[in-house]
Design a protein around this motif. Sequence first.
Motif, PDB file in Angstrom:
ATOM      1  N   GLU A  75      43.204 -18.254  -8.248  1.00 55.47           N
ATOM      2  CA  GLU A  75      42.648 -19.201  -7.283  1.00 55.47           C
ATOM      3  C   GLU A  75      41.892 -20.359  -7.930  1.00 55.47           C
ATOM      4  OE1 GLU A  75      40.315 -16.554  -4.941  1.00 55.47           O
ATOM      5  OE2 GLU A  75      41.943 -16.134  -3.516  1.00 55.47           O
ATOM      6  N   ASP A  76      41.126 -20.072  -8.966  1.00 57.45           N
ATOM      7  CA  ASP A  76      40.282 -21.097  -9.576  1.00 57.45           C
ATOM      8  C   ASP A  76      40.913 -21.760 -10.799  1.00 57.45           C
ATOM      9  OD1 ASP A  76      38.381 -20.660  -7.660  1.00 57.45           O
ATOM     10  OD2 ASP A  76      37.119 -19.368  -8.902  1.00 57.45           O
ATOM     11  N   ALA A  77      42.172 -21.450 -11.072  1.00 52.45           N
ATOM     12  CA  ALA A  77      42.871 -22.117 -12.173  1.00 52.45           C
ATOM     13  C   ALA A  77      43.255 -23.527 -11.732  1.00 52.45           C
ATOM     14  CB  ALA A  77      44.109 -21.321 -12.566  1.00 52.45           C
ATOM     15  N   PHE A  78      43.649 -24.368 -12.697  1.00 53.63           N
ATOM     16  CA  PHE A  78      44.062 -25.733 -12.381  1.00 53.63           C
ATOM     17  C   PHE A  78      45.427 -26.016 -12.993  1.00 53.63           C
ATOM     18  CE2 PHE A  78      39.550 -25.966 -11.631  1.00 53.63           C
ATOM     19  CZ  PHE A  78      39.466 -26.810 -10.533  1.00 53.63           C
ATOM     20  N   GLY A 119      48.073 -14.795 -22.619  1.00 57.45           N
ATOM     21  CA  GLY A 119      47.597 -13.860 -23.631  1.00 57.45           C
ATOM     22  C   GLY A 119      46.084 -13.762 -23.677  1.00 57.45           C
ATOM     23  N   LYS A 120      45.522 -13.839 -24.869  1.00 63.68           N
ATOM     24  CA  LYS A 120      44.074 -13.679 -25.067  1.00 63.68           C
ATOM     25  C   LYS A 120      43.283 -14.939 -24.718  1.00 63.68           C
ATOM     26  CE  LYS A 120      44.632 -10.258 -28.767  1.00 63.68           C
ATOM     27  NZ  LYS A 120      44.364  -9.949 -30.202  1.00 63.68           N
ATOM     28  N   SER A 121      43.956 -16.046 -24.536  1.00 69.58           N
ATOM     29  CA  SER A 121      43.266 -17.292 -24.210  1.00 69.58           C
ATOM     30  C   SER A 121      42.730 -17.261 -22.785  1.00 69.58           C
ATOM     31  CB  SER A 121      44.222 -18.481 -24.372  1.00 69.58           C
ATOM     32  OG  SER A 121      43.621 -19.668 -23.937  1.00 69.58           O
ATOM     33  N   LYS A 122      41.711 -18.070 -22.513  1.00 68.65           N
ATOM     34  CA  LYS A 122      41.212 -18.216 -21.158  1.00 68.65           C
ATOM     35  C   LYS A 122      42.132 -19.094 -20.327  1.00 68.65           C
ATOM     36  CE  LYS A 122      36.338 -17.646 -22.426  1.00 68.65           C
ATOM     37  NZ  LYS A 122      34.971 -18.263 -22.420  1.00 68.65           N
ATOM     38  N   ALA A 123      43.081 -19.769 -20.991  1.00 70.83           N
ATOM     39  CA  ALA A 123      43.996 -20.681 -20.312  1.00 70.83           C
ATOM     40  C   ALA A 123      45.437 -20.192 -20.424  1.00 70.83           C
ATOM     41  CB  ALA A 123      43.890 -22.079 -20.915  1.00 70.83           C
ATOM     42  N   PHE A 124      46.244 -20.595 -19.465  1.00 69.99           N
ATOM     43  CA  PHE A 124      47.686 -20.360 -19.581  1.00 69.99           C
ATOM     44  C   PHE A 124      48.237 -21.254 -20.677  1.00 69.99           C
ATOM     45  CE2 PHE A 124      52.052 -21.594 -18.259  1.00 69.99           C
ATOM     46  CZ  PHE A 124      52.661 -20.361 -18.394  1.00 69.99           C
ATOM     47  N   CYS A 125      48.049 -22.576 -20.528  1.00 69.47           N
ATOM     48  CA  CYS A 125      48.490 -23.529 -21.553  1.00 69.47           C
ATOM     49  C   CYS A 125      47.909 -24.899 -21.243  1.00 69.47           C
ATOM     50  CB  CYS A 125      50.009 -23.594 -21.610  1.00 69.47           C
ATOM     51  SG  CYS A 125      50.645 -24.775 -22.814  1.00 69.47           S
ATOM     52  N   MET A 146      44.073 -22.890 -16.907  1.00 72.87           N
ATOM     53  CA  MET A 146      44.703 -24.190 -16.676  1.00 72.87           C
ATOM     54  C   MET A 146      46.151 -24.176 -17.149  1.00 72.87           C
ATOM     55  SD  MET A 146      43.181 -26.607 -19.737  1.00 72.87           S
ATOM     56  CE  MET A 146      41.642 -25.814 -20.174  1.00 72.87           C
ATOM     57  N   ALA A 147      46.949 -24.994 -16.490  1.00 75.25           N
ATOM     58  CA  ALA A 147      48.334 -25.243 -16.903  1.00 75.25           C
ATOM     59  C   ALA A 147      48.548 -26.737 -16.722  1.00 75.25           C
ATOM     60  CB  ALA A 147      49.320 -24.437 -16.061  1.00 75.25           C
ATOM     61  N   LEU A 148      48.261 -27.499 -17.759  1.00 73.71           N
ATOM     62  CA  LEU A 148      48.266 -28.957 -17.661  1.00 73.71           C
ATOM     63  C   LEU A 148      49.346 -29.571 -18.547  1.00 73.71           C
ATOM     64  CD1 LEU A 148      44.406 -29.564 -17.796  1.00 73.71           C
ATOM     65  CD2 LEU A 148      45.870 -29.328 -15.773  1.00 73.71           C
ATOM     66  N   GLY A 149      49.911 -30.704 -18.114  1.00 76.92           N
ATOM     67  CA  GLY A 149      50.921 -31.387 -18.912  1.00 76.92           C
ATOM     68  C   GLY A 149      52.073 -30.464 -19.245  1.00 76.92           C
ATOM     69  N   GLY A 150      52.302 -30.277 -20.552  1.00 71.93           N
ATOM     70  CA  GLY A 150      53.375 -29.389 -20.983  1.00 71.93           C
ATOM     71  C   GLY A 150      53.181 -27.963 -20.523  1.00 71.93           C
ATOM     72  N   GLY A 151      51.931 -27.545 -20.301  1.00 75.16           N
ATOM     73  CA  GLY A 151      51.684 -26.208 -19.770  1.00 75.16           C
ATOM     74  C   GLY A 151      52.203 -26.068 -18.352  1.00 75.16           C
ATOM     75  N   ALA A 193      43.272 -23.208 -26.528  1.00 74.15           N
ATOM     76  CA  ALA A 193      43.671 -23.036 -25.121  1.00 74.15           C
ATOM     77  C   ALA A 193      45.193 -23.017 -24.975  1.00 74.15           C
ATOM     78  CB  ALA A 193      43.051 -24.122 -24.241  1.00 74.15           C
ATOM     79  N   ASN A 194      45.851 -22.396 -25.972  1.00 68.68           N
ATOM     80  CA  ASN A 194      47.318 -22.303 -25.998  1.00 68.68           C
ATOM     81  C   ASN A 194      48.003 -23.670 -25.975  1.00 68.68           C
ATOM     82  OD1 ASN A 194      47.484 -19.507 -26.245  1.00 68.68           O
ATOM     83  ND2 ASN A 194      47.525 -19.175 -24.029  1.00 68.68           N
ATOM     84  N   ALA A 195      47.375 -24.655 -26.585  1.00 71.47           N
ATOM     85  CA  ALA A 195      48.011 -25.965 -26.715  1.00 71.47           C
ATOM     86  C   ALA A 195      49.349 -25.804 -27.434  1.00 71.47           C
ATOM     87  CB  ALA A 195      47.106 -26.920 -27.487  1.00 71.47           C
ATOM     88  N   LEU A 196      50.295 -26.640 -27.066  1.00 72.55           N
ATOM     89  CA  LEU A 196      51.670 -26.510 -27.562  1.00 72.55           C
ATOM     90  C   LEU A 196      51.816 -27.117 -28.956  1.00 72.55           C
ATOM     91  CD1 LEU A 196      53.402 -27.349 -24.191  1.00 72.55           C
ATOM     92  CD2 LEU A 196      53.389 -25.108 -25.315  1.00 72.55           C
ATOM     93  N   SER A 197      51.210 -26.476 -29.926  1.00 71.38           N
ATOM     94  CA  SER A 197      51.338 -26.893 -31.319  1.00 71.38           C
ATOM     95  C   SER A 197      52.748 -26.595 -31.811  1.00 71.38           C
ATOM     96  CB  SER A 197      50.329 -26.139 -32.187  1.00 71.38           C
ATOM     97  OG  SER A 197      50.562 -24.747 -32.089  1.00 71.38           O
TER      98      SER A 197
END
Length: 264
Positions: free
Chosen positions: A126-129, A57-63, A107-112, A25-29
């Motif tokens: 609209e349905d992102a978090f 990108g191709k992920s379902k999440a922003f980050c 989703m865009a959580l924490g560092g995202g 989910a584009n975690a900030l590795s």
Amino acid sequence: MPESGVIFETRETIGMVHLNNPKRANALSKFLVQDLADTVNKLKGATHLSAVIFTGGKSKAFCAGADLKERQTMSEDEIIEYVSFLRKTFAEIASLPMPTIAAIKGMALGGGCELALACDFRVMEEDAFIGLTEVSWGIIPGAGGTQRLPQLVGVGKAKQLIFTAEKLSGKQAYEIGLVEEICENGKAELKALKIAELIAENSLHSVRLAKRAVDSFDQTQMETGLQVEWDCYKKTIHHPDRLEGLAAFKEKRKPNYSNNKLKI
């Protein structure tokens, strides 16, 4: 491991930075942040670009934020080094000469969320978090979130969101000014492109000067605040609550924090 943590492309005079860690989910590795930093360094000298869009990108999440699975393998010194590098990378995104737009899906959580905050403005489905969820994992926002969020939503609302680790939908985020535009699901990148195209119709020279002028407002206070944030973040590294947060994540349970042994 993907070949690249970031995929970059241009569409005429618009740059597109696609995060590329879809399985996480584009975690900030570490590899993603390194590639992001390398890309941003190149963007500093991209005199032909009128705007840059950051996407999932191709992920379902922003980050999804920090890669907590990877974080479990890091020593305290490695964590401090990593977060310091992340802070520097986001600060360089914030200081890019051209306008930047975050196209938020999933989703865009924490560092995202902090990455989105480092951009000039945000488009969100609209349905992102979105949210700064760090205190729920025994740490605090450490890449600019405590300083950039209050600028958008006000000090009181920023405190509420940070202290509760609340996640907001696109509609909720738009209503409080956390994001500037909302759109239908699957349309964030397209909406961001339309905004970037409007920017591209204007004088590139004038737009960049206007951004520099706006960003100069209270810059000294921002720099001081970011330093205080960093000093506070480092105090979370040695505290047992951070380890409890990681353990809870690994074991998929609610953390049991040592709130009866508080020491700052």
